[in-house]
Design an enzyme around this catalytic site. Structure first.
Site, PDB file in Angstrom:
ATOM      1  N   SER A  22       0.812  -1.215   0.000  1.00  0.00           N
ATOM      2  CA  SER A  22       0.000   0.000   0.000  1.00  0.00           C
ATOM      3  C   SER A  22       0.850   1.273   0.000  1.00  0.00           C
ATOM      4  CB  SER A  22      -0.907  -0.005   1.235  1.00  0.00           C
ATOM      5  OG  SER A  22      -1.661   1.174   1.289  1.00  0.00           O
ATOM      6  N   LEU A  74      -0.959   9.995   4.214  1.00  0.00           N
ATOM      7  CA  LEU A  74      -2.200   9.438   3.633  1.00  0.00           C
ATOM      8  C   LEU A  74      -2.848  10.336   2.577  1.00  0.00           C
ATOM      9  CD1 LEU A  74      -3.945   7.824   6.762  1.00  0.00           C
ATOM     10  CD2 LEU A  74      -2.241   6.820   5.241  1.00  0.00           C
ATOM     11  N   CYS A 131      -1.558   4.028  11.087  1.00  0.00           N
ATOM     12  CA  CYS A 131      -1.528   5.484  10.907  1.00  0.00           C
ATOM     13  C   CYS A 131      -1.949   6.157  12.219  1.00  0.00           C
ATOM     14  CB  CYS A 131      -2.472   5.874   9.783  1.00  0.00           C
ATOM     15  SG  CYS A 131      -4.114   5.216  10.002  1.00  0.00           S
ATOM     16  N   GLY A 242       8.145  -5.750   4.130  1.00  0.00           N
ATOM     17  CA  GLY A 242       9.238  -4.984   4.738  1.00  0.00           C
ATOM     18  C   GLY A 242      10.581  -5.392   4.169  1.00  0.00           C
TER      19      GLY A 242
END
Ligand SMILES: Cc1cc2nc3c(=O)[nH]c(=O)nc-3n(C[C@H](O)[C@H](O)[C@H](O)COP(=O)(O)O)c2cc1C
Length: 310
Positions: A22, A74, A131, A242
């Protein structure tokens, strides 16, 4: 014989385990002229919120040794515009689409998920729980908030819900188990690692927000450990994420327990790396005589039963 790279994640079939991470591949369709998107396992969109969001001020990306520091904040066009255009284009690609969402409150997550849940052509929702929330704390740092978001979204969602977790918690297994207990159909491990870099020419932070999230090759061993730890305590599948730069890295994540992987920083370096990673996984399988990629998921867990304290 051609090895079988297909996997099943949360009842969704993927032709191979390599997904876009994402926020590192736009809405997911923009690079169609640069790489054969239909060869990807799947696309995870950038995180979408209920209302459009401008994101943070520049600079919001900085290169650091073996990694990237970002504080995009975002930035996105909001769920209404996402459904009108990007989603229509995504549906035509013929690959499973997972839409990442976030909100400033439980009700914003639920509202956004409700809108998505009524659309055709979406394979799953990924909840970005890494977030900041209203109090500017990372959602994952509040266990009851994580539980509440998953529970409430699961109540209304007609499609699978994947919880993307932050690695910066005391015990990732506990968080993963909490996600499973609230009904998550899978988890993504992990989002970026809180970090900071300072420009010694200006004596200022390299990011407008001072601190940001670290990704890229340097985070890989830490994320693999998160996958390995979570895999011991849950039975829902994991998307490992990652620092995956090569097929070998992807295979490492799968050996630790990931059913699929998502690739971010490597595709920012060059989007074609996603296709190279798929081809390299296939080469490894041929060399090792692995007929189905499913057979290696969590294999290191089965081989190594030594529980050390490190
Ligand atoms: C520029 C940038 C933007 C990102 N945006 C998002 C995002 O919108 N939502 C999200 O869940 N993760 C976001 N991430 C985190 C990635 O999806 C991924 O979890 C992280 O980068 C680790 O993977 P990597 O080392 O392969 O990049 C972003 C990462 C980068 C580098």
């Amino acid at each position: 014989m051609k090895p079988d790279l297909s996997i099943v994640f949360a009842n969704v079939k993927f032709k191979n385990p390599v997904l876009t991470a994402s926020g590192t591949f736009g809405y997911g369709y923009e690079l169609a002229d640069l790489i054969p998107l239909e060869k990807l396992g799947g696309i995870i969109t950038k995180t979408i919120t209920l209302k459009p969001c401008d994101g943070n001020l520049q600079p919001r990306v900085a290169e650091v040794t073996s990694g990237i520091l970002n504080s995009i904040g975002l930035q996105n066009i909001g769920i209404k515009s996402f459904i009108e255009e990007p989603l229509e284009k995504l549906k035509k690609l013929g690959v499973p689409v997972i839409v990442s969402i976030a909100g400033a409150s439980v009700s914003e997550y639920v509202e956004t998920a409700k809108i998505l849940s009524c659309q055709n052509g979406i394979s799953a929702i990924e909840l970005n729980l890494s977030c900041p929330n209203l109090e500017k704390k990372i959602v994952c740092h509040d266990l009851s908030l994580v539980q509440n978001i998953i529970k409430e979204v699961k109540k209304i969602s007609k499609i699978p819900v994947i919880a993307k977790l932050s690695p910066l918690v005391t015990d990732i297994s506990e968080l993963a188990l909490a996600a499973e207990n609230q009904g998550a159909d899978g988890i993504t491990l992990t989002n970026t690692y809180p970090a900071m870099a300072i420009d010694i020419k200006t004596f200022k932070s390299k990011l407008s927000t001072l601190k940001g999230g670290m990704s890229g090759a340097c985070v890989k061993p830490m994320s693999i450990r998160c996958v390995y730890d979570a895999w011991q305590s849950i039975s829902i599948p994991i998307i490992g994420c990652g620092g995956i730069m090569t097929g070998e890295d992807a295979v490492e994540f799968m050996l630790a327990g990931a059913t699929a992987v998502s690739v971010g920083s490597s595709s920012l370096v060059s989007p074609i790396n996603l296709i190279k990673i798929i081809n390299e996984i296939e080469d490894i399988m041929i060399k090792k005589n692995i007929l189905s990629i499913k057979n290696i998921i969590g294999m290191v867990n089965k081989n190594e039963k030594n529980n050390t304290c490190s």
